[in-house]
Structure formats: C-alpha cells, structure tokens
Design a protein around this motif. Structure first.
Motif, PDB file in Angstrom:
ATOM      1  N   ASN A 112      26.495  29.198 -25.215  1.00 14.18           N
ATOM      2  CA  ASN A 112      26.690  29.243 -23.771  1.00 14.18           C
ATOM      3  C   ASN A 112      26.999  30.640 -23.250  1.00 14.18           C
ATOM      4  O   ASN A 112      27.261  30.812 -22.063  1.00 14.18           O
ATOM      5  N   GLY A 113      27.021  31.634 -24.124  1.00 16.87           N
ATOM      6  CA  GLY A 113      27.231  33.014 -23.695  1.00 16.87           C
ATOM      7  C   GLY A 113      28.670  33.402 -23.487  1.00 16.87           C
ATOM      8  O   GLY A 113      28.958  34.429 -22.870  1.00 16.87           O
ATOM      9  N   ARG A 114      29.612  32.619 -23.986  1.00 17.77           N
ATOM     10  CA  ARG A 114      31.029  32.948 -23.830  1.00 17.77           C
ATOM     11  C   ARG A 114      31.526  33.880 -24.925  1.00 17.77           C
ATOM     12  O   ARG A 114      32.670  34.321 -24.896  1.00 17.77           O
ATOM     13  N   VAL A 115      30.669  34.149 -25.906  1.00 16.03           N
ATOM     14  CA  VAL A 115      30.968  35.135 -26.939  1.00 16.03           C
ATOM     15  C   VAL A 115      29.868  36.188 -26.873  1.00 16.03           C
ATOM     16  O   VAL A 115      28.686  35.860 -26.924  1.00 16.03           O
ATOM     17  N   ARG A 116      30.278  37.441 -26.719  1.00 15.88           N
ATOM     18  CA  ARG A 116      29.294  38.520 -26.596  1.00 15.88           C
ATOM     19  C   ARG A 116      29.603  39.613 -27.611  1.00 15.88           C
ATOM     20  O   ARG A 116      30.767  39.894 -27.892  1.00 15.88           O
ATOM     21  N   LEU A 117      28.548  40.213 -28.127  1.00 21.20           N
ATOM     22  CA  LEU A 117      28.658  41.316 -29.066  1.00 21.20           C
ATOM     23  C   LEU A 117      28.216  42.574 -28.338  1.00 21.20           C
ATOM     24  O   LEU A 117      27.050  42.675 -27.940  1.00 21.20           O
ATOM     25  N   ASP A 118      29.124  43.505 -28.125  1.00 21.76           N
ATOM     26  CA  ASP A 118      28.859  44.731 -27.372  1.00 21.76           C
ATOM     27  C   ASP A 118      28.253  44.433 -26.000  1.00 21.76           C
ATOM     28  O   ASP A 118      27.335  45.114 -25.540  1.00 21.76           O
ATOM     29  N   GLY A 119      28.712  43.362 -25.351  1.00 22.26           N
ATOM     30  CA  GLY A 119      28.269  43.010 -24.013  1.00 22.26           C
ATOM     31  C   GLY A 119      26.975  42.212 -23.943  1.00 22.26           C
ATOM     32  O   GLY A 119      26.528  41.868 -22.867  1.00 22.26           O
ATOM     33  N   GLU A 120      26.369  41.915 -25.071  1.00 16.71           N
ATOM     34  CA  GLU A 120      25.101  41.183 -25.073  1.00 16.71           C
ATOM     35  C   GLU A 120      25.286  39.795 -25.664  1.00 16.71           C
ATOM     36  O   GLU A 120      26.080  39.584 -26.581  1.00 16.71           O
ATOM     37  N   ARG A 121      24.502  38.837 -25.135  1.00 15.15           N
ATOM     38  CA  ARG A 121      24.529  37.475 -25.679  1.00 15.15           C
ATOM     39  C   ARG A 121      23.940  37.476 -27.080  1.00 15.15           C
ATOM     40  O   ARG A 121      23.041  38.254 -27.378  1.00 15.15           O
ATOM     41  N   ILE A 122      24.469  36.587 -27.904  1.00 19.77           N
ATOM     42  CA  ILE A 122      23.999  36.486 -29.280  1.00 19.77           C
ATOM     43  C   ILE A 122      23.768  35.028 -29.633  1.00 19.77           C
ATOM     44  O   ILE A 122      24.108  34.134 -28.865  1.00 19.77           O
ATOM     45  N   LYS A 123      23.205  34.809 -30.803  1.00 15.59           N
ATOM     46  CA  LYS A 123      22.988  33.457 -31.303  1.00 15.59           C
ATOM     47  C   LYS A 123      24.034  33.160 -32.372  1.00 15.59           C
ATOM     48  O   LYS A 123      24.578  34.067 -32.994  1.00 15.59           O
ATOM     49  N   PRO A 124      24.316  31.866 -32.625  1.00 16.03           N
ATOM     50  CA  PRO A 124      25.362  31.512 -33.595  1.00 16.03           C
ATOM     51  C   PRO A 124      25.081  31.990 -35.020  1.00 16.03           C
ATOM     52  O   PRO A 124      26.007  32.195 -35.788  1.00 16.03           O
ATOM     53  N   ALA A 125      23.831  32.194 -35.373  1.00 16.79           N
ATOM     54  CA  ALA A 125      23.495  32.613 -36.735  1.00 16.79           C
ATOM     55  C   ALA A 125      23.592  34.117 -36.924  1.00 16.79           C
ATOM     56  O   ALA A 125      23.391  34.616 -38.031  1.00 16.79           O
ATOM     57  N   ARG A 126      23.926  34.847 -35.882  1.00 17.92           N
ATOM     58  CA  ARG A 126      24.030  36.307 -35.967  1.00 17.92           C
ATOM     59  C   ARG A 126      25.122  36.685 -36.961  1.00 17.92           C
ATOM     60  O   ARG A 126      26.219  36.143 -36.944  1.00 17.92           O
ATOM     61  N   ALA A 127      24.838  37.638 -37.823  1.00 17.63           N
ATOM     62  CA  ALA A 127      25.814  38.085 -38.820  1.00 17.63           C
ATOM     63  C   ALA A 127      26.805  39.034 -38.163  1.00 17.63           C
ATOM     64  O   ALA A 127      26.438  39.883 -37.356  1.00 17.63           O
ATOM     65  N   VAL A 128      28.050  38.860 -38.501  1.00 15.63           N
ATOM     66  CA  VAL A 128      29.105  39.717 -37.966  1.00 15.63           C
ATOM     67  C   VAL A 128      29.423  40.780 -39.019  1.00 15.63           C
ATOM     68  O   VAL A 128      29.392  40.520 -40.218  1.00 15.63           O
ATOM     69  N   LYS A 129      29.688  42.000 -38.532  1.00 13.45           N
ATOM     70  CA  LYS A 129      30.000  43.114 -39.430  1.00 13.45           C
ATOM     71  C   LYS A 129      31.332  43.731 -39.007  1.00 13.45           C
ATOM     72  O   LYS A 129      31.761  43.588 -37.858  1.00 13.45           O
ATOM     73  N   ILE A 130      31.946  44.430 -39.896  1.00 12.96           N
ATOM     74  CA  ILE A 130      33.203  45.110 -39.588  1.00 12.96           C
ATOM     75  C   ILE A 130      32.936  46.165 -38.517  1.00 12.96           C
ATOM     76  O   ILE A 130      31.893  46.818 -38.519  1.00 12.96           O
ATOM     77  N   ASP A 131      33.865  46.313 -37.590  1.00 13.82           N
ATOM     78  CA  ASP A 131      33.817  47.225 -36.444  1.00 13.82           C
ATOM     79  C   ASP A 131      32.906  46.742 -35.323  1.00 13.82           C
ATOM     80  O   ASP A 131      32.634  47.506 -34.392  1.00 13.82           O
ATOM     81  N   ASP A 132      32.441  45.489 -35.359  1.00  8.80           N
ATOM     82  CA  ASP A 132      31.725  44.920 -34.220  1.00  8.80           C
ATOM     83  C   ASP A 132      32.733  44.647 -33.116  1.00  8.80           C
ATOM     84  O   ASP A 132      33.855  44.201 -33.376  1.00  8.80           O
ATOM     85  N   LYS A 133      32.350  44.903 -31.867  1.00  5.59           N
ATOM     86  CA  LYS A 133      33.223  44.646 -30.729  1.00  5.59           C
ATOM     87  C   LYS A 133      32.787  43.346 -30.077  1.00  5.59           C
ATOM     88  O   LYS A 133      31.678  43.231 -29.584  1.00  5.59           O
ATOM     89  N   LEU A 134      33.680  42.350 -30.081  1.00  9.98           N
ATOM     90  CA  LEU A 134      33.379  41.027 -29.546  1.00  9.98           C
ATOM     91  C   LEU A 134      34.197  40.754 -28.289  1.00  9.98           C
ATOM     92  O   LEU A 134      35.367  41.117 -28.217  1.00  9.98           O
TER      93      LEU A 134
END
Length: 124
Positions: free
Chosen positions: A28-50
């Motif tokens: 639903n777009g309530r979680v964003r990675l660096d201001g952009e919408r993402i999908k649930p399968a997106r891999a998260v990395k250290i130092d990502d800004k959420l």
C-alpha cells in the motif's frame, strides 16, 4: 545473512505484529525506501533509509542489522537506528496527543446516539 525480504525484516524488527501486515503495508506504499515505493520481495541492505508508517506512528530509520527471526524487543531494536528528525517528530506528536485527546477515545464499542451527538458537537 545479507539477503532478506523487506517484509520479513519489518516483522523481525517489530514494526508490524505479523508478516502479512508488513506485506500489506509495503504493497500500500506505507513503507518507502529512499522515498520510493517498493515491493515486499525487495531485499533490504545495511544503511538503507526506510520511511515506515505502521498506522500508529511514522518512523524514519536506517537499517543497522539484518535478521529474519523475530526476537525480543531489545534485540529487534539493534536492527535499526532511528534518525534524529524522526525522534523529534514522534516526541512532538506524543506531546500533542497528551495535550489534546481525541473525543472518541473514551467510547468503547459502537457509539450510542448520545455519543454521536457529543462527537459531532465536539467537532463543530
């Protein structure tokens, strides 16, 4: 472990009670990675800004650790580092909620006709 899905990480970091709630929030777009919408399968990395909106609060965090297991709250707290701006904003919102209580918070269950009248009178 360096490759984990964002929805699983959100659940392990205790931002959401269940993994399905975390998946829905990402969809639903309530979680964003660096201001952009993402999908649930997106891999998260250290130092990502959420930017995370879990319904009750909005958080801005930097990923500090990776885990796919949900542990105790102190352990989950080590998985992220909240930004200073986010901390200040959340404290301001908390102070505002202390000063002004929502009129409907004292009502338990479905409001009666009298409760509805009082709510509408308070919102005028």
């Amino acid at each position: 472990m360096d490759n984990i899905r964002i929805d699983k990480w959100l659940w392990a970091a205790r931002f959401f009670k269940t993994r399905s709630l975390a998946t829905d929030a990402v969809d639903n777009g309530r979680v964003r990675l660096d201001g952009e919408r993402i999908k649930p399968a997106r891999a998260v990395k250290i130092d990502d800004k959420l930017s995370i909106d879990n319904g009750a609060e909005t958080w801005e965090v930097l990923v500090a650790g990776i885990s796919d297991k949900r542990g105790a709250a102190p352990v989950a707290r080590t998985l992220y580092q909240e930004t200073d701006a986010s901390i200040a904003r959340r404290e301001g919102e908390l102070e505002g909620r202390k000063l002004y209580r929502e009129p409907g918070t004292t009502i338990k269950g479905r409001p009666t006709k009298r409760d509805r009248r009082q709510l509408s009178k308070a919102s005028e």
